[in-house]
Each structure stands twice: as structure tokens, then as C-alpha cells.
Design a protein around this motif. Structure first.
Motif, PDB file in Angstrom:
ATOM      1  N   HIS A   6      -4.562   9.277   9.328  1.00 27.82           N
ATOM      2  CA  HIS A   6      -3.134   9.001   9.283  1.00 27.82           C
ATOM      3  C   HIS A   6      -2.888   7.532   8.940  1.00 27.82           C
ATOM      4  O   HIS A   6      -3.631   6.644   9.372  1.00 27.82           O
ATOM      5  N   GLY A   7      -1.833   7.304   8.156  1.00 28.27           N
ATOM      6  CA  GLY A   7      -1.470   5.943   7.771  1.00 28.27           C
ATOM      7  C   GLY A   7      -0.861   5.911   6.392  1.00 28.27           C
ATOM      8  O   GLY A   7      -0.513   6.949   5.811  1.00 28.27           O
ATOM      9  N   TYR A  15       1.926   3.724   3.507  1.00 24.92           N
ATOM     10  CA  TYR A  15       3.319   3.285   3.460  1.00 24.92           C
ATOM     11  C   TYR A  15       4.074   3.983   2.340  1.00 24.92           C
ATOM     12  O   TYR A  15       3.489   4.471   1.368  1.00 24.92           O
ATOM     13  N   GLU A  71       7.972   1.135   4.465  1.00 22.65           N
ATOM     14  CA  GLU A  71       8.142   1.979   5.644  1.00 22.65           C
ATOM     15  C   GLU A  71       6.870   2.803   5.849  1.00 22.65           C
ATOM     16  O   GLU A  71       6.335   3.383   4.892  1.00 22.65           O
ATOM     17  N   PRO A  72       6.336   2.887   7.087  1.00 24.33           N
ATOM     18  CA  PRO A  72       5.087   3.624   7.296  1.00 24.33           C
ATOM     19  C   PRO A  72       5.259   5.130   7.098  1.00 24.33           C
ATOM     20  O   PRO A  72       6.253   5.711   7.532  1.00 24.33           O
ATOM     21  N   SER A  78       2.942   7.130   8.338  1.00 20.19           N
ATOM     22  CA  SER A  78       2.584   7.443   9.727  1.00 20.19           C
ATOM     23  C   SER A  78       1.798   6.267  10.278  1.00 20.19           C
ATOM     24  O   SER A  78       1.362   5.387   9.530  1.00 20.19           O
ATOM     25  N   HIS A  79       1.619   6.242  11.569  1.00 16.09           N
ATOM     26  CA  HIS A  79       0.929   5.126  12.212  1.00 16.09           C
ATOM     27  C   HIS A  79      -0.562   5.434  12.402  1.00 16.09           C
ATOM     28  O   HIS A  79      -0.969   6.601  12.453  1.00 16.09           O
ATOM     29  N   ILE A  80      -1.349   4.389  12.502  1.00 17.80           N
ATOM     30  CA  ILE A  80      -2.789   4.531  12.712  1.00 17.80           C
ATOM     31  C   ILE A  80      -3.055   5.167  14.075  1.00 17.80           C
ATOM     32  O   ILE A  80      -2.398   4.829  15.067  1.00 17.80           O
ATOM     33  N   ARG A  81      -4.024   6.076  14.114  1.00 23.20           N
ATOM     34  CA  ARG A  81      -4.405   6.734  15.359  1.00 23.20           C
ATOM     35  C   ARG A  81      -5.819   6.312  15.745  1.00 23.20           C
ATOM     36  O   ARG A  81      -6.776   6.537  15.001  1.00 23.20           O
ATOM     37  N   ASP A 126      -0.726  -4.544   6.208  1.00 22.65           N
ATOM     38  CA  ASP A 126      -0.957  -4.591   7.656  1.00 22.65           C
ATOM     39  C   ASP A 126      -1.898  -3.505   8.161  1.00 22.65           C
ATOM     40  O   ASP A 126      -2.817  -3.777   8.950  1.00 22.65           O
ATOM     41  N   GLN A 127      -1.690  -2.264   7.723  1.00 23.31           N
ATOM     42  CA  GLN A 127      -2.531  -1.178   8.229  1.00 23.31           C
ATOM     43  C   GLN A 127      -3.976  -1.329   7.772  1.00 23.31           C
ATOM     44  O   GLN A 127      -4.908  -1.123   8.555  1.00 23.31           O
ATOM     45  N   TYR A 152      -5.618  -3.967   9.827  1.00 26.48           N
ATOM     46  CA  TYR A 152      -5.876  -3.510  11.193  1.00 26.48           C
ATOM     47  C   TYR A 152      -7.127  -2.635  11.238  1.00 26.48           C
ATOM     48  O   TYR A 152      -7.982  -2.792  12.113  1.00 26.48           O
TER      49      TYR A 152
END
Length: 514
Positions: A117-118, A120, A125-126, A128-131, A161-162, A165
Motif C-alpha cells: 500500500h502507498g 500518491y 494526495e496519498p 493510501s498510507h504505508i502499512r 515522503d513515502q 520513509y
């Protein structure tokens, strides 16, 4: 006196040049490229050591242009086992990684693939967010199975950013693992950018061997110099930077020749024709730098979108074979290559080559050559050579207006002083080692190609942000911050995207920070 050492390792010859602090050529040298490559480099250095005007201790900058990374991909050798992580779920699964790759290249990389997941949207806008549980699973999946990792997120050139990270998370689990991040390598276009990032990750061992071997060759000669490698936009990068981004060395040979041609001829805008033993590379000088291609480029059969010079290659060089087919003559693309001195008719062989023809018509002189056994109608054949090159030059021009043509490379003397479509034909001194001269020149660059949604930032701020990012890249690669200049700044509206989006391209360059 400060001396710069420039070395360019080609498929046939290894060329070397020494330049003083005013960028004047002190001496130059050619030697056959060796199987282990570094023996050739050591031979060049040893020959320089015997020059009466040279003290090797005065060499403060040593630069290398190399085809190692290109060869590793083409030959499928010395490539890392690669882990591929794509940040895209729940979207971005229709086209899997490695689609369209040659099967033998995929097999050489032995990839481990993970889609998590991830990613933009175009405006940052994301999706989804990192899990974290997915990252932990990926770490266990790849532990002990890969030697480097490629991380690629949807629209990461818009926002890093993702990717950053994920890289930091992986580095805690694999502290010595080389990890490539797509937003630092390619442009917009997920698949091509991912492909370029995978290739970059695959080349980590190859580039480390090249960089460390170059250091070793210099150290054994007692040379303590700052070490740089050539990159494919015609500038340099530190050895450490090259070890992070080996893909930027691909195609640095032709770009070194283009930069060297600009310096030797003192011409900033021209067509550069680099004639070697097997091929001729044609490029375009724009404000002293190679013109970059705007098209997707294939590297080893893989489609990529990272920066590459706009080069057109034809199968013509000093060793090109000339054969008769029916009632006409065929020029290349076959070549005797580095066996020219054994196989060409003028040197006792039985193969008619382009060098034989140029010698017989009086365009070329080589000590010891004997044209007496050539019976072919050379005056009918030679115009085919100039026609080949003139057509290639015309293909690279953007208008019918005549433009200067600079001839460089070991085969530059094959061409006449007049060429159709050229306002003038320039063959500068030291043309045969223009590639090594280009390698020795000292500019460092930074390049940014990024999408900005103007609903979140002003146009002026977007340009300024891109310039600052390019400057930071140049500083990291070894440039002196106070002397960096913007040499290219363009922005394009992206009509197919909502939100008034623009694509900004910035290139800066500056001298080495010594």
C-alpha cells in the motif's frame, strides 16, 4: 601546478589525457583496452609518468569515463539480485514489474517482488498510507535473497515522503544494503521510472568494483587525487555519488566526446560526430552541453525514462568492412574493430575497410600503410562514407540551416574538410582523445524533473523549489555551491491532468569543490 587526469575506457581503446589548471592539454595517450580494464588504465598512467613535463604528484583531480555499467546490462554479467518494492496498492497492479523485459535479464536479477500500500495522486494526495506489517513481511521475504533493493512509488516525483520513509525503514533492517529510490532517478511514468530504478539497483556491485579499482590503480601509482566518474549529461560526479547512482554512467562515453569537442574547438553550439573503430555517434552541442533526449530510451532491451543524451549511432568507423553486393558497394555495419592492423588490406590483411579506402583516396595518412594491393574503385566508394555521415548529421538537425560540425574520435580523419549541411567542418587538435578531454573537464551538474500542482503552490515557488533541489543535487555530487549556475529551466503545462499541473525541468552546473 595542478594537473587533471582524464581517462575514458572504450571497447577498443583506453584514452588518457593530462590537462593543466587552464584546461590546456599537456599530453595524451591511447592504449588497447584490456580484459581486466585496469591494466589498460595502469599502462596509461605509467606512460604519463615517463613524460618529462609531468610529475604525478601534481595530479589533484582524476576522472574516469567507463562503459562498465552498459556492458554489465548488455552482457547480463555482474548484476545484483534485486528486490523490487512498488508502493501502489490498492491501485497500480494492472501492469506488474518486469513486464516487457528480456527473459535472460530477469533471470540474471533473480528478483523478489512486493506490491504494498502507498503511492500518491498527481496532486500529492496519498492513494493510501504505508502499512508497517507489510514492510515487515517484505523484509522477511527478501532477507538473504537479494543484494540490493529498488523502491518505486506512484507519482513519487510529485512527493518523495513515502519512498523516503520506506527506505529509512528498510535501512534499519538491512544497514549495509544498497537501496535505490525512483524519485531520485526517473521522471513521471511509473513503469519506465521503476525500470530505471531496478537497473540502478542491479548495477551496485559493478560500479563499486569500477570505482574501487580506479582508486587502486591511482594509489599504486602514488597519485592522491579527488576521484570523479563521468555521467551521461556531460558532467562529473564523485566516486561515492556514482556508487549510489551507477545508471547515470550509461552513455557517458559519447557525452564525454561531445563535451571534449566543445572544449577543444571552443564552439558552444554544433553537431559532434565521434568516429570510432566500429560506430559513429552523432550528438548535438547546446550551450556546451549535450542535448538530452525527450523520448523514452531502451537500455539493454528495457524501456526507461531517466535522463539520457540524444545520440544517433550508425555502423561506420575506421574498421568498417566494405563489400561488393551485385553491382553496388555495401558499407558496414560489420567491422574488424580492434583487429584493423591485422586484417585491413593496407596492413597486410585481406579485408577492405573504410581506413583502406580513405588511405587510397589520399584523405588519410598512416605511417607504414601500403595501399598498393587495393584494386577496388575507391573513388566511387569514398563518397558513400560522406553520404552516410551527412545523412546522420541531417537527422540530428532541427532545421535546414547549415551548422558547424566537429569531427572527433580516432576515425575523425576519415572525413573530408567539407560536408553537406555543415557551415564548417572542424577537426580540432587532440580530436582523437576528445572523450578523455571531456572526462577531465570539471563541471558537476544537478538535474530535476518534477510535477507541481499549482493549486498547492505558486508558479514562481515551484520553479524556485525545483532550482533549489537541483542545486542541492549538484552540491551532493561535488560542485562548489557559490559557483553553481542554472543552465536550463523549462516548464510545461500538463493538459491531461486536472489541478493546473506543470512539469518543471531544471539543470544546474558548477565547478568542482576542491
Amino acid at each position: 601546478m595542478m594537473i587533471r587526469l582524464g581517462i575514458d575506457v572504450g571497447g577498443t581503446n583506453t584514452d588518457g589525457v593530462l590537462m593543466d589548471e587552464s584546461y590546456r592539454v599537456i599530453t595524451s595517450m591511447k592504449t588497447p583496452t584490456t580484459d581486466d580494464v585496469f591494466t589498460g588504465i595502469q599502462t596509461i598512467i605509467q606512460q604519463f609518468a615517463s613524460h618529462p613535463a609531468v610529475n604525478l604528484e601534481d595530479i589533484q583531480v582524476a576522472t574516469l569515463g567507463t562503459t562498465h555499467c552498459t556492458n554489465a546490462i548488455v552482457e547480463r554479467k555482474q548484476l545484483n539480485r534485486v528486490g523490487v518494492i512498488r508502493l501502489s496498492l490498492p491501485s497500480g497492479t494492472t501492469i506488474p514489474p518486469f513486464l516487457g523485459w528480456p527473459n535472460d535479464l530477469v533471470e540474471a536479477l533473480q528478483p523478489e517482488i512486493a506490491l504494498i500500500h502507498g503511492g500518491y495522486e498527481y496532486n500529492g494526495e496519498p492513494i493510501s498510507h504505508i502499512r508497517h506489517e507489510e514492510l515487515d513481511h517484505v523484509i522477511e521475504q527478501m532477507r538473504g535473497k537479494v543484494e540490493s533493493i529498488a523502491v518505486c512509488g506512484v507519482f513519487s516525483p510529485v512527493l518523495q515522503d513515502q519512498e523516503k520513509y520506506v527506505v529509512e525503514y528498510l535501512q534499519r533492517a538491512f544497514p549495509n544494503m544498497p537501496i535505490s529510490m525512483s524519485s531520485e532517478i526517473g521522471s513521471v511514468g511509473l513503469i519506465e521510472r521503476e525500470n530505471a530504478t531496478i537497473l540502478n539497483a542491479a548495477l551496485m556491485t559493478t560500479i563499486r568494483q569500477v570505482s574501487q579499482g580506479f582508486r587502486r590503480a591511482l594509489k599504486e601509482a602514488g597519485i592522491e587525487a579527488a576521484i570523479y566518474l563521468g555521467q551521461n549529461d556531460g558532467t562529473l560526479m564523485t566516486g561515492d555519488y556514482a556508487e549510489q547512482y551507477p545508471i547515470f554512467t550509461i552513455a557517458c562515453g559519447p557525452t564525454n566526446s561531445i563535451r571534449g569537442a566543445a572544449h577543444l574547438s571552443n564552439v558552444d553550439n554544433a553537431i559532434v560526430v565521434d568516429i570510432g573503430g566500429t560506430t559513429t555517434d552523432i550528438g548535438v552541442l547546446v550551450n556546451s552541453f549535450p542535448r538530452q533526449t525527450s523520448l523514452a530510451v531502451e537500455v539493454g532491451g528495457v524501456r526507461t525514462n531517466y535522463r539520457m543524451p540524444d545520440i544517433y549511432a550508425i555502423g561506420f568507423g575506421g574498421g568498417t568492412c566494405v563489400t561488393q553486393q551485385n553491382e553496388s558497394w555495401k558499407v558496414g555495419p560489420e567491422s574488424v574493430g580492434y583487429c584493423l592492423m591485422q586484417e585491413a588490406i593496407s596492413f597486410g590483411g585481406e579485408t577492405l575497410t573504410a581506413t583502406d579506402v580513405a588511405l587510397a583516396v589520399g584523405e588519410l595518412e598512416i605511417e607504414g600503410a601500403d595501399c598498393s594491393r587495393i584494386t577496388e574503385p575507391v573513388h566511387d566508394i569514398y563518397p558513400l562514407f560522406t553520404q552516410l555521415v551527412a545523412e546522420a548529421v541531417d537527422r540530428m538537425k532541427t532545421s535546414a540551416t547549415p551548422i558547424p560540425v566537429i569531427l572527433v574520435g580516432g576515425g575523425a580523419a576519415l572525413m573530408p574538410t567539407v560536408l553537406e549541411g555543415a557551415s564548417e567542418v572542424i577537426r580540432p587538435a587532440h580530436a582523437s582523445v576528445a572523450n578523455a578531454v571531456g572526462a577531465a573537464l570539471g563541471d558537476i551538474s544537478g538535474t530535476v524533473e518534477k510535477v507541481y500542482a499549482l493549486e498547492n503552490i505558486t508558479h514562481e515557488d515551484a520553479l524556485q523549489q525545483a532550482k533549489e533541489e537541483a542545486i542541492e543535487q549538484a552540491v551532493e555530487a561535488g560542485a562548489e555551491r557559490s559557483k553553481i549556475e542554472v543552465i536550463e529551466l523549462e516548464d510545461y503545462p500538463l493538459a491531461y491532468m486536472p489541478g493546473n499541473a506543470i512539469l518543471v525541468k531544471v539543470k544546474v552546473a558548477g565547478p568542482l569543490a576542491l
